[in-house]
Design a protein around this motif. Structure first.
Motif, short mmCIF file in Angstrom:
data_model
loop_
_atom_site.label_atom_id
_atom_site.label_comp_id
_atom_site.label_asym_id
_atom_site.label_seq_id
_atom_site.Cartn_x
_atom_site.Cartn_y
_atom_site.Cartn_z
N PRO A 1 0.81 -1.22 0.00
CA PRO A 1 0.00 0.00 0.00
C PRO A 1 0.85 1.27 0.00
O PRO A 1 1.91 1.32 0.61
CB PRO A 1 -0.81 -0.13 1.30
N LEU A 2 0.34 2.27 -0.71
CA LEU A 2 1.00 3.56 -0.81
C LEU A 2 -0.04 4.65 -0.59
O LEU A 2 -1.22 4.48 -0.89
CB LEU A 2 1.63 3.74 -2.19
N GLN A 3 0.41 5.78 -0.07
CA GLN A 3 -0.50 6.90 0.12
C GLN A 3 0.29 8.20 0.19
O GLN A 3 1.50 8.20 0.45
CB GLN A 3 -1.33 6.74 1.39
N PHE A 4 -0.38 9.31 -0.07
CA PHE A 4 0.23 10.63 0.12
C PHE A 4 -0.90 11.65 0.26
O PHE A 4 -2.04 11.41 -0.13
CB PHE A 4 1.16 11.00 -1.05
N LYS A 5 -0.56 12.80 0.84
CA LYS A 5 -1.52 13.88 0.99
C LYS A 5 -1.27 14.94 -0.06
O LYS A 5 -0.18 15.50 -0.16
CB LYS A 5 -1.40 14.51 2.39
N ALA A 6 -2.29 15.19 -0.87
CA ALA A 6 -2.26 16.28 -1.83
C ALA A 6 -2.91 17.51 -1.18
O ALA A 6 -3.25 17.48 0.00
CB ALA A 6 -2.99 15.88 -3.10
N TYR A 7 -3.09 18.56 -1.95
CA TYR A 7 -3.72 19.76 -1.41
C TYR A 7 -5.19 19.54 -1.11
O TYR A 7 -5.71 20.03 -0.11
CB TYR A 7 -3.56 20.92 -2.40
N ASP A 8 -5.87 18.77 -1.97
CA ASP A 8 -7.32 18.64 -1.83
C ASP A 8 -7.79 17.25 -1.43
O ASP A 8 -8.99 17.00 -1.31
CB ASP A 8 -8.02 19.05 -3.13
N ALA A 9 -6.86 16.30 -1.21
CA ALA A 9 -7.30 14.94 -0.89
C ALA A 9 -6.16 14.11 -0.32
O ALA A 9 -4.98 14.45 -0.48
CB ALA A 9 -7.85 14.25 -2.13
N LYS A 10 -6.53 13.03 0.30
CA LYS A 10 -5.58 11.98 0.65
C LYS A 10 -5.75 10.88 -0.38
O LYS A 10 -6.85 10.35 -0.58
CB LYS A 10 -5.84 11.43 2.05
#
Length: 302
Positions: A139-148
């Motif tokens: 699994p991978l994830q990151f936080k953008a300006y408008d969403a996770k």
């Protein structure tokens, strides 16, 4: 274990059928390299090898990947800076002779790979029909300006933030898209003013059609914004999605996997973004240098 060549930020281990690249950890090592950790590059994934003078008393050993061989470089689509290219090994100039030796050895290995059973040579410019370099594992994830953004290997999820998501995205609701419904990704570097990651749906506009909504209004895209969605998080994410899309497409007839470079902007859109950038500059949220650099980037898209 093969011969080892240690450079700045990375060590290359030359094996019989591949090059194992181990990236160092440290405050001066590019964060993308640290996130990748290590990568095994099969010889068949490379097209050529070069050795050129670098900056400040260095030389650069560059193993050039074949088109279509690495989902990471396919997703990046030429947007990585030279300093962030994981296929470049920077060495002190005094190690040039040693670097040339390994460059010659690697070229010979590539020549052997190209030889077929009939003794002919494969064109080194020939694109790979499948990914040969493994993408970072979910699994991978990151936080953008408008969403996770999250990816578990089967589905990509966008969970909108109250503080950043547009009304169009809130109306569409959080997104949960299986890779089987995707045909690729579009990644625009967070180092640019309006970077984003867009998922290309199989039933949506084709990559060459350019009919997508602006990223900040498209529920299939997350926007990075200033200081959000750094390269070392969003690019491996995009690469992993691309690899999963290709795997899901196996067995389907004529299903291409796309990683595309964003098309040139509409002049009116560029003008609006420059106006918004000017407002950020006037508010003291963007420095003079940042304003000039990002304005130049936007004008270059016309």
């Amino acid at each position: 274990m093969g011969d080892v060549l240690q450079g700045i930020h990375a060590t290359w281990e030359f094996e019989s059928d591949s090059v194992l690249i181990r990236f160092e950890r440290g405050i001066r090592t590019p964060k993308l390299f640290q996130a990748l950790g290590e990568r095994r590059i099969p010889h068949e994934a490379l097209s050529s090898v070069t050795l050129t003078p670098g900056r400040r008393g260095t030389v650069v050993l560059h193993a050039v990947p074949r088109a279509g061989a690495d989902p990471l470089t396919e997703a990046a689509a030429g947007q990585l800076k030279a300093s962030g290219d994981p296929y470049r090994l920077v060495l002190p100039a005094e190690r040039e002779t040693l670097a040339e030796y390994y460059a010659d050895e690697l070229r010979a290995a590539l020549a052997r790979v190209r030889r077929t059973g009939t003794g002919s040579l494969r064109d080194e410019r020939e694109p790979s029909e499948r990914y040969l370099v493994t993408a970072p594992e979910p699994p991978l994830q990151f936080k953008a300006y408008d969403a996770k953004a999250s990816f578990d290997g089967d589905r990509v999820s966008f969970r909108w933030f109250w503080t950043g998501a547009s009304s169009a995205k809130w109306k569409a609701g959080d997104q949960n898209l299986p890779v089987g419904e995707l045909q690729g990704v579009e990644w625009r570097s967070p180092e640019l003013f309006d970077g984003y990651l867009r998922l290309l749906r199989r039933d949506g506009p084709g990559p060459a059609q350019g009919q997508h909504a602006q990223a900040d209004h498209d529920p299939a895209a997350v926007v990075f914004g200033l200081g959000y969605g750094p390269v070392h998080e969003s690019l491996p994410f995009a690469a992993a999605v691309l690899e999963a899309v290709q795997a899901a497409a196996t067995g389907r007839a004529a299903v291409p996997v796309h990683a595309v470079v964003p098309a040139r902007r509409d002049p009116a859109d560029v003008a609006e973004r420059i106006r918004h950038l000017g407002e950020l500059h006037s508010a003291g949220l963007v420095t003079d240098d940042e304003f000039s650099a990002k304005k130049a980037e936007l004008l270059a898209e016309l």
